[in-house]
Write an enzyme that holds these catalytic residues in place. Structure first.
Site, PDB file in Angstrom:
ATOM      1  N   ALA A  97       0.869  -1.182   0.000  1.00  0.00           N
ATOM      2  CA  ALA A  97       0.000   0.000   0.000  1.00  0.00           C
ATOM      3  C   ALA A  97       0.903   1.229   0.000  1.00  0.00           C
ATOM      4  CB  ALA A  97      -0.884  -0.013   1.235  1.00  0.00           C
ATOM      5  N   GLU A 103      -0.463  -9.477  -0.796  1.00  0.00           N
ATOM      6  CA  GLU A 103      -1.854  -9.860  -0.510  1.00  0.00           C
ATOM      7  C   GLU A 103      -2.683  -9.973  -1.791  1.00  0.00           C
ATOM      8  OE1 GLU A 103      -2.482  -8.278   4.020  1.00  0.00           O
ATOM      9  OE2 GLU A 103      -2.478  -6.777   2.434  1.00  0.00           O
TER      10      GLU A 103
HETATM   11  C1  HXC Z   1       4.945   4.508  -1.001  1.00  0.00           C
HETATM   12  C2  HXC Z   1       6.821   3.613  -1.945  1.00  0.00           C
HETATM   13  C3  HXC Z   1       6.503   2.332  -1.437  1.00  0.00           C
HETATM   14  C4  HXC Z   1       5.298   2.214  -0.667  1.00  0.00           C
HETATM   15  C5  HXC Z   1       8.346   2.172  -2.534  1.00  0.00           C
HETATM   16  N1  HXC Z   1       7.966   3.448  -2.614  1.00  0.00           N
HETATM   17  N2  HXC Z   1       7.460   1.471  -1.819  1.00  0.00           N
HETATM   18  N3  HXC Z   1       6.051   4.675  -1.721  1.00  0.00           N
HETATM   19  N4  HXC Z   1       4.576   3.326  -0.469  1.00  0.00           N
HETATM   20  N5  HXC Z   1       4.879   1.056  -0.187  1.00  0.00           N
HETATM   21  C6  HXC Z   1       8.622   4.548  -3.308  1.00  0.00           C
HETATM   22  C7  HXC Z   1       9.815   5.104  -2.535  1.00  0.00           C
HETATM   23  O1  HXC Z   1       9.393   5.995  -1.547  1.00  0.00           O
HETATM   24  C8  HXC Z   1      10.583   5.764  -3.644  1.00  0.00           C
HETATM   25  O2  HXC Z   1       9.961   6.985  -3.975  1.00  0.00           O
HETATM   26  C9  HXC Z   1      10.372   4.824  -4.833  1.00  0.00           C
HETATM   27  O3  HXC Z   1       9.180   4.088  -4.534  1.00  0.00           O
HETATM   28  C10 HXC Z   1      11.509   3.830  -5.009  1.00  0.00           C
HETATM   29  O4  HXC Z   1      11.686   3.150  -3.787  1.00  0.00           O
HETATM   30  P1  HXC Z   1      13.108   3.051  -3.021  1.00  0.00           P
HETATM   31  O5  HXC Z   1      12.797   2.860  -1.576  1.00  0.00           O
HETATM   32  O6  HXC Z   1      13.977   4.199  -3.390  1.00  0.00           O
HETATM   33  O7  HXC Z   1      13.700   1.726  -3.679  1.00  0.00           O
HETATM   34  P2  HXC Z   1      14.673   0.674  -3.001  1.00  0.00           P
HETATM   35  O8  HXC Z   1      15.770   1.365  -2.254  1.00  0.00           O
HETATM   36  O9  HXC Z   1      15.042  -0.258  -4.104  1.00  0.00           O
HETATM   37  O10 HXC Z   1      13.787  -0.091  -1.910  1.00  0.00           O
HETATM   38  C11 HXC Z   1      12.701  -0.858  -2.342  1.00  0.00           C
HETATM   39  C12 HXC Z   1      11.858  -1.311  -1.131  1.00  0.00           C
HETATM   40  C13 HXC Z   1      11.445  -0.051  -0.312  1.00  0.00           C
HETATM   41  C14 HXC Z   1      12.662  -2.258  -0.253  1.00  0.00           C
HETATM   42  C15 HXC Z   1      10.649  -2.032  -1.689  1.00  0.00           C
HETATM   43  O11 HXC Z   1      10.887   0.935  -1.219  1.00  0.00           O
HETATM   44  C16 HXC Z   1      10.424  -0.340   0.735  1.00  0.00           C
HETATM   45  O12 HXC Z   1      10.726  -0.852   1.813  1.00  0.00           O
HETATM   46  N6  HXC Z   1       9.145   0.010   0.484  1.00  0.00           N
HETATM   47  C17 HXC Z   1       8.081  -0.126   1.430  1.00  0.00           C
HETATM   48  C18 HXC Z   1       7.604  -1.566   1.483  1.00  0.00           C
HETATM   49  C19 HXC Z   1       6.526  -1.787   2.526  1.00  0.00           C
HETATM   50  O13 HXC Z   1       6.700  -1.530   3.747  1.00  0.00           O
HETATM   51  N7  HXC Z   1       5.321  -2.233   2.104  1.00  0.00           N
HETATM   52  C20 HXC Z   1       4.185  -2.418   2.980  1.00  0.00           C
HETATM   53  C21 HXC Z   1       3.319  -1.167   3.017  1.00  0.00           C
HETATM   54  S1  HXC Z   1       1.997  -1.270   4.140  1.00  0.00           S
HETATM   55  P3  HXC Z   1      10.788   8.351  -4.084  1.00  0.00           P
HETATM   56  O14 HXC Z   1       9.752   9.376  -4.414  1.00  0.00           O
HETATM   57  O15 HXC Z   1      11.467   8.541  -2.769  1.00  0.00           O
HETATM   58  O16 HXC Z   1      11.763   8.094  -5.211  1.00  0.00           O
HETATM   59  C22 HXC Z   1       0.833  -2.178   3.359  1.00  0.00           C
HETATM   60  C23 HXC Z   1      -0.456  -2.311   4.090  1.00  0.00           C
HETATM   61  C24 HXC Z   1      -1.540  -2.932   3.236  1.00  0.00           C
HETATM   62  O17 HXC Z   1       1.031  -2.692   2.295  1.00  0.00           O
HETATM   63  C25 HXC Z   1      -2.895  -2.602   3.839  1.00  0.00           C
HETATM   64  C26 HXC Z   1      -4.061  -3.060   2.982  1.00  0.00           C
HETATM   65  C27 HXC Z   1      -5.405  -2.683   3.560  1.00  0.00           C
END
Ligand code: HXC
Length: 259
Positions: A65, A113
């Protein structure tokens, strides 16, 4: 229909749903979730479509998300997001056509998911799968605690859910989270191969089998066996059952009509 966050195409009876928010690793905001739901409805109503492939780009299937709007969400907006997500996911899981998640790169949080709602998960060798929500101070809200546990069992699920551990493709294969691991440059062709094999299966039998399989997860064995019995008997009222068995006895390929 017009979509802004996904690309949608249909070729040879196969629907391709491509997540297309590459700068954010396909992170899902409300618009993405709504568009996924709409495209699933389109897949359901288009009789030309026999199988569905969901895919991202090489770096990400979906990285979860979108954390930005979530970061200052309150209880009410969290409920709205969950409701939107659940509606989309139930449509996907209940779609009476076979679905394949073709995963390259990150499939995290809400992204994993979505893949868990598909019937098949193919992983490219670079796939990274996980439910890291706990490391953000929340828990999965799109079915992760339930669907992952049912699919792989409590032990492997606990590692991913409670410790927020992400796993690579081979490990995902070893715990049954994905069905196959393929080279990155083969992902599309392997997904297409599988979709083609599924697309020729008689549509009513596909629907009946998928319904029995999935409904059975939500009830006890006895009720599940009744669902199977009804579905099994109902298929003897289809033309495809007659054709499938006749073709076998006549040692020829069946010509299914989808009814
Ligand atoms: C918003 C995101 C994102 C996310 C990546 N980005 N994942 N933005 N939400 N979930 C964005 C980054 O901010 C960044 O934007 C760009 O995408 C590239 O990501 P990087 O972090 O620079 O890439 P990298 O270093 O390769 O790392 C990749 C990654 C990391 C390991 C996947 O991005 C990460 O940890 N993302 C979050 C993953 C996460 O926690 N997902 C769960 C979310 S909660 P900018 O603008 O800075 O370039 C969820 C709840 C579901 O899913 C609920 C359902 C009801």
């Amino acid at each position: 229909m017009e979509y802004k966050t996904i690309l949608f195409s249909v070729k040879d009876g196969i629907a391709w749903i491509r997540f297309n928010r590459p700068k954010k690793l396909n992170a899902m905001n409300a618009q993405v979730i709504t568009e996924i739901e709409r495209v699933i409805v389109e897949c359901e109503s288009n009789d030309e479509i026999k199988a569905v492939i969901m895919i991202g780009n090489e770096k990400a299937f979906i990285a979860g998300a979108d954390i930005k709007p979530l970061s200052d969400a309150d209880v009410n907006s969290a409920f709205r997001l969950v409701e939107l997500t659940t509606r989309m996911q139930e449509r996907l899981a209940d779609l009476p056509k076979p679905t394949i998640a073709a995963i390259s790169g990150f499939a995290l949080g809400g992204g994993l998911e979505v893949a868990l709602c598909c019937d098949f998960r193919l992983a490219a060798e670079n796939a990274v799968l996980g439910l890291p929500e706990i490391t953000l101070g929340i828990i999965p809200g799109g079915g992760g605690t339930q669907r992952l546990t049912r699919l792989v069992g409590l032990g492997p699920a606990a590692e991913m859910l409670l410790a927020g551990v992400t796993i690579k493709a081979e490990k995902a294969l070893s715990i049954g989270l994905v069905t196959e691991v393929v080279p990155v440059d083969q992902l599309e062709i392997k997904a297409e191969d599988l979709a083609m094999r599924l697309a020729v299966i008689p549509a009513v039998a596909m629907k009946a089998c998928k319904t029995a399989m999935r409904s059975g997860l939500n009830c006890g064995l006895k009720e599940g066996l009744r669902i199977e019995e009804m579905a099994f008997c109902m298929l003897f009222g289809t033309l495809d059952q007659k054709e499938g068995m006749k073709a076998f006895l006549e040692k020829r390929k069946p010509k299914f009509l989808g009814k």
